[in-house]
Scaffold this motif. Structure first.
Motif, PDB file in Angstrom:
ATOM      1  N   ALA A  72      14.877  34.632   7.790  1.00 12.79           N
ATOM      2  CA  ALA A  72      16.097  35.624   7.889  1.00 12.79           C
ATOM      3  C   ALA A  72      16.220  36.595   8.842  1.00 12.79           C
ATOM      4  O   ALA A  72      17.253  37.066   9.499  1.00 12.79           O
ATOM      5  CB  ALA A  72      16.784  35.606   6.301  1.00 12.79           C
ATOM      6  N   VAL A  73      15.260  37.659   8.378  1.00 14.76           N
ATOM      7  CA  VAL A  73      14.985  38.839   9.020  1.00 14.76           C
ATOM      8  C   VAL A  73      14.804  38.708  10.582  1.00 14.76           C
ATOM      9  O   VAL A  73      15.319  39.403  11.253  1.00 14.76           O
ATOM     10  CB  VAL A  73      14.138  39.631   8.407  1.00 14.76           C
ATOM     11  CG1 VAL A  73      13.610  40.914   9.192  1.00 14.76           C
ATOM     12  CG2 VAL A  73      14.370  40.135   6.953  1.00 14.76           C
ATOM     13  N   LEU A  74      14.045  37.585  10.780  1.00 16.85           N
ATOM     14  CA  LEU A  74      13.998  37.367  12.459  1.00 16.85           C
ATOM     15  C   LEU A  74      14.836  36.861  13.085  1.00 16.85           C
ATOM     16  O   LEU A  74      14.655  36.720  14.078  1.00 16.85           O
ATOM     17  CB  LEU A  74      12.303  36.667  12.512  1.00 16.85           C
ATOM     18  CG  LEU A  74      11.087  37.388  11.873  1.00 16.85           C
ATOM     19  CD1 LEU A  74      10.017  36.453  12.114  1.00 16.85           C
ATOM     20  CD2 LEU A  74      10.650  38.480  12.802  1.00 16.85           C
ATOM     21  N   THR A  75      15.830  36.304  12.429  1.00 15.49           N
ATOM     22  CA  THR A  75      16.807  35.433  12.956  1.00 15.49           C
ATOM     23  C   THR A  75      17.821  36.305  13.212  1.00 15.49           C
ATOM     24  O   THR A  75      18.643  36.680  12.348  1.00 15.49           O
ATOM     25  CB  THR A  75      17.133  34.077  12.209  1.00 15.49           C
ATOM     26  OG1 THR A  75      16.208  33.330  11.862  1.00 15.49           O
ATOM     27  CG2 THR A  75      18.418  33.320  13.186  1.00 15.49           C
ATOM     28  N   PRO A  76      18.204  36.981  14.356  1.00  9.56           N
ATOM     29  CA  PRO A  76      19.346  37.784  14.332  1.00  9.56           C
ATOM     30  C   PRO A  76      20.816  37.312  13.977  1.00  9.56           C
ATOM     31  O   PRO A  76      21.094  36.150  14.212  1.00  9.56           O
ATOM     32  CB  PRO A  76      19.341  38.029  15.983  1.00  9.56           C
ATOM     33  CG  PRO A  76      17.943  37.471  16.684  1.00  9.56           C
ATOM     34  CD  PRO A  76      17.650  36.392  15.560  1.00  9.56           C
ATOM     35  N   TYR A  77      21.422  38.139  13.612  1.00  8.79           N
ATOM     36  CA  TYR A  77      22.821  37.888  12.860  1.00  8.79           C
ATOM     37  C   TYR A  77      23.605  38.227  13.785  1.00  8.79           C
ATOM     38  O   TYR A  77      23.932  39.289  14.381  1.00  8.79           O
ATOM     39  CB  TYR A  77      22.980  38.577  11.693  1.00  8.79           C
ATOM     40  CG  TYR A  77      24.313  38.552  11.345  1.00  8.79           C
ATOM     41  CD1 TYR A  77      24.932  37.191  10.523  1.00  8.79           C
ATOM     42  CD2 TYR A  77      25.374  39.451  11.535  1.00  8.79           C
ATOM     43  CE1 TYR A  77      26.253  37.189  10.047  1.00  8.79           C
ATOM     44  CE2 TYR A  77      26.617  39.267  11.040  1.00  8.79           C
ATOM     45  CZ  TYR A  77      27.011  38.056  10.366  1.00  8.79           C
ATOM     46  OH  TYR A  77      28.179  37.940  10.096  1.00  8.79           O
ATOM     47  N   LEU A  78      24.107  37.273  14.645  1.00 12.13           N
ATOM     48  CA  LEU A  78      25.061  37.505  15.761  1.00 12.13           C
ATOM     49  C   LEU A  78      26.171  36.582  15.399  1.00 12.13           C
ATOM     50  O   LEU A  78      26.446  35.329  15.637  1.00 12.13           O
ATOM     51  CB  LEU A  78      24.580  36.974  17.077  1.00 12.13           C
ATOM     52  CG  LEU A  78      23.248  37.401  17.508  1.00 12.13           C
ATOM     53  CD1 LEU A  78      22.562  36.734  18.629  1.00 12.13           C
ATOM     54  CD2 LEU A  78      23.315  38.953  17.921  1.00 12.13           C
ATOM     55  N   PRO A  79      27.618  37.448  14.879  1.00 12.33           N
ATOM     56  CA  PRO A  79      28.321  36.769  14.591  1.00 12.33           C
ATOM     57  C   PRO A  79      29.173  35.611  15.241  1.00 12.33           C
ATOM     58  O   PRO A  79      29.268  35.712  16.439  1.00 12.33           O
ATOM     59  CB  PRO A  79      29.636  37.762  14.131  1.00 12.33           C
ATOM     60  CG  PRO A  79      28.517  38.907  13.827  1.00 12.33           C
ATOM     61  CD  PRO A  79      27.475  38.529  14.645  1.00 12.33           C
ATOM     62  N   GLY A  80      29.571  34.514  14.796  1.00 19.38           N
ATOM     63  CA  GLY A  80      30.279  33.604  15.684  1.00 19.38           C
ATOM     64  C   GLY A  80      29.281  32.632  16.418  1.00 19.38           C
ATOM     65  O   GLY A  80      29.690  31.663  17.033  1.00 19.38           O
ATOM     66  N   THR A  81      27.848  32.673  16.099  1.00 16.87           N
ATOM     67  CA  THR A  81      26.813  31.921  16.789  1.00 16.87           C
ATOM     68  C   THR A  81      26.444  30.897  16.133  1.00 16.87           C
ATOM     69  O   THR A  81      26.235  31.149  14.681  1.00 16.87           O
ATOM     70  CB  THR A  81      26.053  32.764  17.671  1.00 16.87           C
ATOM     71  OG1 THR A  81      25.152  33.542  16.658  1.00 16.87           O
ATOM     72  CG2 THR A  81      26.481  33.671  18.524  1.00 16.87           C
ATOM     73  N   GLN A  82      25.480  30.045  16.440  1.00 14.04           N
ATOM     74  CA  GLN A  82      24.688  29.132  15.753  1.00 14.04           C
ATOM     75  C   GLN A  82      23.559  29.959  14.911  1.00 14.04           C
ATOM     76  O   GLN A  82      23.252  29.729  13.880  1.00 14.04           O
ATOM     77  CB  GLN A  82      24.082  28.142  16.505  1.00 14.04           C
ATOM     78  CG  GLN A  82      23.135  26.962  15.915  1.00 14.04           C
ATOM     79  CD  GLN A  82      24.396  25.998  14.663  1.00 14.04           C
ATOM     80  OE1 GLN A  82      25.517  25.845  14.976  1.00 14.04           O
ATOM     81  NE2 GLN A  82      23.856  25.473  13.921  1.00 14.04           N
ATOM     82  N   GLN A  83      23.101  30.914  15.653  1.00 15.31           N
ATOM     83  CA  GLN A  83      22.128  31.757  14.956  1.00 15.31           C
ATOM     84  C   GLN A  83      22.409  32.430  13.546  1.00 15.31           C
ATOM     85  O   GLN A  83      21.928  32.598  12.690  1.00 15.31           O
ATOM     86  CB  GLN A  83      21.695  32.847  15.858  1.00 15.31           C
ATOM     87  CG  GLN A  83      20.571  32.644  16.930  1.00 15.31           C
ATOM     88  CD  GLN A  83      20.236  33.614  17.831  1.00 15.31           C
ATOM     89  OE1 GLN A  83      21.000  34.777  18.438  1.00 15.31           O
ATOM     90  NE2 GLN A  83      18.820  33.904  17.874  1.00 15.31           N
ATOM     91  N   ALA A  84      23.798  32.875  13.518  1.00 13.26           N
ATOM     92  CA  ALA A  84      24.301  33.506  12.416  1.00 13.26           C
ATOM     93  C   ALA A  84      24.395  32.383  11.247  1.00 13.26           C
ATOM     94  O   ALA A  84      24.120  32.849  10.027  1.00 13.26           O
ATOM     95  CB  ALA A  84      25.774  34.088  12.587  1.00 13.26           C
ATOM     96  N   LYS A  85      24.615  31.090  11.579  1.00 13.75           N
ATOM     97  CA  LYS A  85      24.743  30.269  10.474  1.00 13.75           C
ATOM     98  C   LYS A  85      23.058  30.035  10.035  1.00 13.75           C
ATOM     99  O   LYS A  85      22.940  30.044   8.426  1.00 13.75           O
ATOM    100  CB  LYS A  85      25.169  29.037  10.846  1.00 13.75           C
ATOM    101  CG  LYS A  85      26.711  29.053  11.306  1.00 13.75           C
ATOM    102  CD  LYS A  85      27.280  27.544  11.824  1.00 13.75           C
ATOM    103  CE  LYS A  85      28.698  27.964  12.263  1.00 13.75           C
ATOM    104  NZ  LYS A  85      29.302  26.765  13.137  1.00 13.75           N
ATOM    105  N   ILE A  86      22.284  29.978  10.756  1.00 13.07           N
ATOM    106  CA  ILE A  86      20.864  29.668  10.660  1.00 13.07           C
ATOM    107  C   ILE A  86      20.506  30.926   9.633  1.00 13.07           C
ATOM    108  O   ILE A  86      19.696  30.921   8.627  1.00 13.07           O
ATOM    109  CB  ILE A  86      20.058  29.615  11.705  1.00 13.07           C
ATOM    110  CG1 ILE A  86      20.410  28.008  12.403  1.00 13.07           C
ATOM    111  CG2 ILE A  86      18.268  29.597  11.482  1.00 13.07           C
ATOM    112  CD1 ILE A  86      19.752  27.910  13.959  1.00 13.07           C
ATOM    113  N   HIS A  87      20.710  32.233  10.362  1.00  8.68           N
ATOM    114  CA  HIS A  87      20.690  33.419   9.354  1.00  8.68           C
ATOM    115  C   HIS A  87      20.948  33.365   8.130  1.00  8.68           C
ATOM    116  O   HIS A  87      20.293  33.858   7.005  1.00  8.68           O
ATOM    117  CB  HIS A  87      20.895  34.643   9.925  1.00  8.68           C
ATOM    118  CG  HIS A  87      20.713  35.860   9.354  1.00  8.68           C
ATOM    119  ND1 HIS A  87      19.690  36.611   9.289  1.00  8.68           N
ATOM    120  CD2 HIS A  87      21.838  36.487   8.602  1.00  8.68           C
ATOM    121  CE1 HIS A  87      19.915  37.732   8.615  1.00  8.68           C
ATOM    122  NE2 HIS A  87      21.099  37.521   8.163  1.00  8.68           N
TER     123      HIS A  87
END
Length: 187
Positions: free
Chosen positions: A92-107
């Motif tokens: 969770a910490v290593l996956t950047p929280y970028l609102p509106g992206t797939q990365q945010a969902k994974i985070h």
């Protein structure tokens, strides 16, 4: 390494370092209007978020492993759940929280799963401890239930995972581990 640690060493982390660092990090924004992930993104505190995340993962993992060894706990399910919780928090910490992206969902998935996996690991350990001495360790079950109830109430009242909820979870886990340590030592 663990043999050199006493309860006083763990207390430095559970009473001071973890609560203070957690609260200081959360002070960057409103406790009811934001959360740690949003703070790291909107307040440009990614490095502090990484430090806090690794500090929490390392502390909880190390302290619980220490308690497992001290209580001679060898439950594979509890150990696996602890490893999964730690890995989930690190991811969770290593996956950047970028609102509106797939990365945010994974985070979000990693961040949301970590405390649940940790709770399940602690519950497995709690069952083991109650098998040793039900009277002494029964109170901890109520402490865990209280932590879950308050967390659920905060989630419902605020409507999302807020900084206040994250602070409460971090500090209450520190409290639970410290009290469990005292109970194990007095056994």
């Amino acid at each position: 390494m663990y043999q050199k640690f006493s309860r006083k060493h763990w207390d430095v982390f559970s009473l001071y370092i973890i609560p203070l660092f957690t609260i200081i990090f959360a002070c960057a924004d409103g406790w009811l209007t934001s959360n740690f992930s949003a703070i790291s993104y909107t307040k440009d505190r990614q490095l502090l978020f990484l430090i806090l995340g690794f500090l929490l993962a390392g502390f909880f993992n190390s302290y619980i492993w220490y308690l497992f060894k001290k209580a001679n706990y060898k439950g594979k399910l509890g150990i696996s759940l602890l490893q999964a919780a730690t890995l989930s928090l690190v991811l969770a910490v290593l996956t950047p929280y970028l609102p509106g992206t797939q990365q945010a969902k994974i985070h979000f998935i990693f961040a949301f799963c970590s405390p649940f996996l940790l709770l399940l690991s602690i519950l497995c350990f709690q069952v083991h401890l109650e098998g040793i001495n039900k009277v002494k360790f029964k109170r901890a079950r109520f402490e865990l239930a209280f932590m879950v109830l308050v967390s659920f109430i905060l989630l419902i009242l605020v409507g999302f995972v807020s900084s206040l909820l994250e602070i409460f979870v971090c500090i209450s886990i520190c409290f639970y581990l410290r009290e469990t340590h005292k109970r194990i030592e007095s056994e």
